[in-house]
Each structure stands twice: as structure tokens, then as C-alpha cells.
Design a protein around this motif. Sequence first.
Motif, mmCIF file in Angstrom:
data_model
loop_
_atom_site.group_PDB
_atom_site.id
_atom_site.type_symbol
_atom_site.label_atom_id
_atom_site.label_comp_id
_atom_site.label_asym_id
_atom_site.label_seq_id
_atom_site.Cartn_x
_atom_site.Cartn_y
_atom_site.Cartn_z
ATOM 1 N N ASN A 24 13.073 -74.876 19.969
ATOM 2 C CA ASN A 24 13.721 -76.062 20.063
ATOM 3 C C ASN A 24 13.293 -76.485 21.748
ATOM 4 O OD1 ASN A 24 16.333 -77.664 21.353
ATOM 5 N ND2 ASN A 24 15.824 -78.468 19.184
ATOM 6 N N VAL A 25 12.564 -77.761 21.939
ATOM 7 C CA VAL A 25 12.296 -77.895 23.220
ATOM 8 C C VAL A 25 12.991 -79.169 23.728
ATOM 9 C CG1 VAL A 25 10.216 -78.445 24.679
ATOM 10 C CG2 VAL A 25 10.067 -76.829 23.118
ATOM 11 N N THR A 26 13.402 -79.272 24.874
ATOM 12 C CA THR A 26 14.210 -80.195 25.818
ATOM 13 C C THR A 26 13.624 -80.359 26.827
ATOM 14 O OG1 THR A 26 16.350 -79.844 24.634
ATOM 15 C CG2 THR A 26 16.129 -81.324 26.557
ATOM 16 N N LEU A 27 13.137 -81.806 27.191
ATOM 17 C CA LEU A 27 12.232 -82.463 28.268
ATOM 18 C C LEU A 27 13.220 -82.956 29.285
ATOM 19 C CD1 LEU A 27 8.938 -83.517 26.696
ATOM 20 C CD2 LEU A 27 9.565 -81.397 27.584
ATOM 21 N N ARG A 28 13.180 -82.820 30.324
ATOM 22 C CA ARG A 28 14.011 -83.522 31.370
ATOM 23 C C ARG A 28 13.353 -84.105 32.528
ATOM 24 N NH1 ARG A 28 19.174 -82.751 29.798
ATOM 25 N NH2 ARG A 28 19.672 -81.043 28.657
ATOM 26 N N ASP A 29 13.598 -85.094 33.134
ATOM 27 C CA ASP A 29 12.838 -85.487 34.404
ATOM 28 C C ASP A 29 13.917 -86.610 35.322
ATOM 29 O OD1 ASP A 29 10.979 -86.079 36.469
ATOM 30 O OD2 ASP A 29 9.988 -87.720 35.309
ATOM 31 N N ASP A 30 15.060 -85.606 35.699
ATOM 32 C CA ASP A 30 15.864 -86.383 36.528
ATOM 33 C C ASP A 30 15.533 -87.296 37.578
ATOM 34 O OD1 ASP A 30 17.714 -85.416 34.560
ATOM 35 O OD2 ASP A 30 18.238 -83.455 35.782
ATOM 36 N N ASN A 31 14.240 -86.940 38.227
ATOM 37 C CA ASN A 31 13.764 -87.557 39.498
ATOM 38 C C ASN A 31 13.415 -88.865 39.043
ATOM 39 O OD1 ASN A 31 14.333 -85.116 41.219
ATOM 40 N ND2 ASN A 31 12.507 -84.409 40.165
ATOM 41 N N THR A 32 12.933 -89.299 38.064
ATOM 42 C CA THR A 32 12.566 -90.610 37.393
ATOM 43 C C THR A 32 13.389 -91.330 36.435
ATOM 44 O OG1 THR A 32 10.812 -89.872 36.235
ATOM 45 C CG2 THR A 32 10.175 -90.224 38.312
ATOM 46 N N ARG A 33 14.744 -90.750 36.490
ATOM 47 C CA ARG A 33 15.467 -91.325 35.379
ATOM 48 C C ARG A 33 15.810 -92.868 35.565
ATOM 49 N NH1 ARG A 33 18.994 -89.047 32.019
ATOM 50 N NH2 ARG A 33 18.494 -87.116 32.719
ATOM 51 N N ASP A 34 15.746 -93.578 34.477
ATOM 52 C CA ASP A 34 15.794 -94.945 34.496
ATOM 53 C C ASP A 34 17.492 -95.305 34.791
ATOM 54 O OD1 ASP A 34 16.427 -97.655 34.056
ATOM 55 O OD2 ASP A 34 14.965 -97.857 32.765
ATOM 56 N N PRO A 35 17.788 -95.912 35.908
ATOM 57 C CA PRO A 35 19.206 -96.336 36.467
ATOM 58 C C PRO A 35 20.047 -97.047 35.516
ATOM 59 C CG PRO A 35 17.573 -97.363 37.782
ATOM 60 C CD PRO A 35 16.734 -96.514 36.990
ATOM 61 N N LYS A 36 19.114 -97.983 34.615
ATOM 62 C CA LYS A 36 19.918 -98.887 33.632
ATOM 63 C C LYS A 36 20.216 -98.271 32.450
ATOM 64 C CE LYS A 36 17.740 -103.205 35.825
ATOM 65 N NZ LYS A 36 17.030 -104.144 35.363
ATOM 66 N N THR A 37 18.912 -97.591 31.756
ATOM 67 C CA THR A 37 19.094 -96.927 30.483
ATOM 68 C C THR A 37 19.722 -95.376 30.671
ATOM 69 O OG1 THR A 37 16.880 -96.109 30.492
ATOM 70 C CG2 THR A 37 17.391 -98.407 29.595
ATOM 71 N N GLY A 38 19.562 -94.847 31.623
ATOM 72 C CA GLY A 38 19.974 -93.437 31.739
ATOM 73 C C GLY A 38 18.736 -92.483 31.249
ATOM 74 N N GLU A 39 17.578 -92.955 30.761
ATOM 75 C CA GLU A 39 16.659 -92.211 30.069
ATOM 76 C C GLU A 39 15.537 -91.721 30.834
ATOM 77 O OE1 GLU A 39 14.664 -94.706 27.041
ATOM 78 O OE2 GLU A 39 16.245 -94.970 25.928
ATOM 79 N N ALA A 40 15.455 -90.334 30.710
ATOM 80 C CA ALA A 40 14.469 -89.583 31.629
ATOM 81 C C ALA A 40 13.223 -90.275 31.657
ATOM 82 C CB ALA A 40 14.416 -88.367 31.177
ATOM 83 N N GLY A 41 12.425 -90.106 32.721
ATOM 84 C CA GLY A 41 11.097 -90.666 32.755
ATOM 85 C C GLY A 41 9.970 -89.906 32.294
ATOM 86 N N VAL A 42 10.215 -89.191 31.447
ATOM 87 C CA VAL A 42 9.068 -88.328 30.759
ATOM 88 C C VAL A 42 7.980 -89.391 29.980
ATOM 89 C CG1 VAL A 42 8.497 -86.608 29.043
ATOM 90 C CG2 VAL A 42 10.717 -86.645 30.463
ATOM 91 N N LYS A 43 6.862 -89.196 30.125
ATOM 92 C CA LYS A 43 5.859 -89.805 29.429
ATOM 93 C C LYS A 43 5.553 -89.120 28.179
ATOM 94 C CE LYS A 43 1.933 -92.642 29.971
ATOM 95 N NZ LYS A 43 0.611 -93.143 31.170
#
Length: 289
Positions: A24-43
Motif C-alpha cells: 500500500n503506497v501513499t504519496l504526499r507533497d505538502d510543499n505544493t499543497r493547494d490551499p483551497k482544496t487541500g490536495e497534495a500537488g503530486v502529478k
Amino acid sequence: NTAPSVESTYSDTHNVFQKSQTVNVTLRDDNTRDPKTGEAGVKLSEVRYIWTTSTTAPANKDAFPAENTMTSLNQDITKDDETGIFYLWLYVEDELGNGKIVGITDAGGNLVDFWIDNTEIELHVELTANPITNENVFKTANVTITATDTDAGIDASKTYKYYLSTSATALQNTASGTFNFSTEGDVHSKEQSFTIGENITDTRYLFIENIYDKAGNVTIKPETQITLNGTTQAQAIDNVTIDGVTYHVFGLNTDPYKIDNSAPSVTITTSDTGEDWSRTHTAQVEIVD
């Protein structure tokens, strides 16, 4: 300038041979998190993974198959083919183009090895008849089963069944028995013997239940054969599944084994009563077997 991070969970049996392994893999990218949606900026469209047998990381992004992409920030990645010890690698990238190659590691930073076994068991069955006639009729036969598996090893915890049936496709008029492999010794090669034919006078096919390895793989027909008194002349006729259980069916080529444990019958007839004194009496003796 920081690529997404990777978190993972996996089974404690990752280093025990299984038919499949899942991470089970979880990806996180707190540095480019969208301030409106809260979604990580993983491409996600650029995230890829690959299973390899090497502890050396893939050279670059191009080494990852384009079809091996993730569709979610939290996703199970499963490998359920091939046999060997594998490592899972990911290429991760954020919306700004920051990317890196990551191997799945444990809490100490060591690469995690995933043991996978999808190889069928090799099975050899030798039948030695005692005694045997020119017409291949015998009283009893010793059956020796040798099962070999180079990876997970033979499952010696199971009790396996065998039958002698008058039909090649069904269990009819059966004599039956069971056998086990020893839990001692080499787990990768097991041998067991049993005797068939006692108290039977009939033609019968031999059914032997599928042998399993510890990963759940079974034996297959092309790997099985019977040797009759040192000459390979009888191979598995077919694999038959009955009530969810698969058996290898053996016979003399396509014919059943001929088993005889009955004495000949004797019929005596005379032309006279034999109740008078005479120098001779005549009797006809008929012996049938």
C-alpha cells in the motif's frame, strides 16, 4: 525543489514465498499543497512504478513502464506473476516537475524484499508392480511420489488422497487411501510411497490429488509421469476436477491398470456318479481365471 514523499505498508510475510505480494503506497507533497482544496500537488500522471530483482535503483524515469502509473494518492500495488525476490521502485513527481526515484524501504531505511512464487511443482510418480505378467496384470504395486519445488517448498501440512477408480473421469467403485509428506528434512524435495491393489480384482485408474507448495501452487500434468517396472510407458491421462478437487489420473497409456488378487475358479464334472467300483473314472476339470 522537493519531490513528493512516499509512505508504504506491507505484510509481515513479505519475505515468505507467496503467489502475490501487495504494497500500500501513499504519496504526499505538502510543499505544493493547494490551499483551497487541500490536495497534495503530486502529478499522478507522471508517477510510475516497477518491480525488479535488483537492489540497484532504475537509472532514470524512462526505465519505468509508462503503463505502470498510479491513479490515486493511496493505492495498493500488487505483483502476482513470475517467481523470485523482487523490489518495488517508484518514480514520483510533483506539479512543479520535482521528481525522484524511491525504493520501498523499512523503518531502518533498508530495501524491502518481496518473495513471490508462481512456479508449479515438479512431480514424478513411479509405479512398480509385484508380481507382473506379460499382459501387465499385477497383484499389488508400490507407488512412489517425488515432489520438487525450488522456491516455497512442498506443503507437508496437508493430507493428500488417492483413489483407484473404475472410471477415468469420475470416482466410481473406489478404493482409497491417504498419504503425507514428512515435515522433517529438505522442504524443497519430498518423497512418499504407498501400496495399491490389495484385495482388488478389477481394472482401475489411479487418481492422485494435486500436490501443493507452501505458496499455493500445484502440480501440472506435463510434469508427471509413471514408470512401470523401469520402463516409462504410462503417463498421466488427464487432470480431472471433482467437487472442487483436482486429481491426476494415471493408467497404462489410456487403459486402466489390471489388478488380480483372486485365485482361479475350478469346476469338476464327471460322466458318471463315481459310486460304483471301477478301475477308472473320468472327470473334466475346468480352470478359469
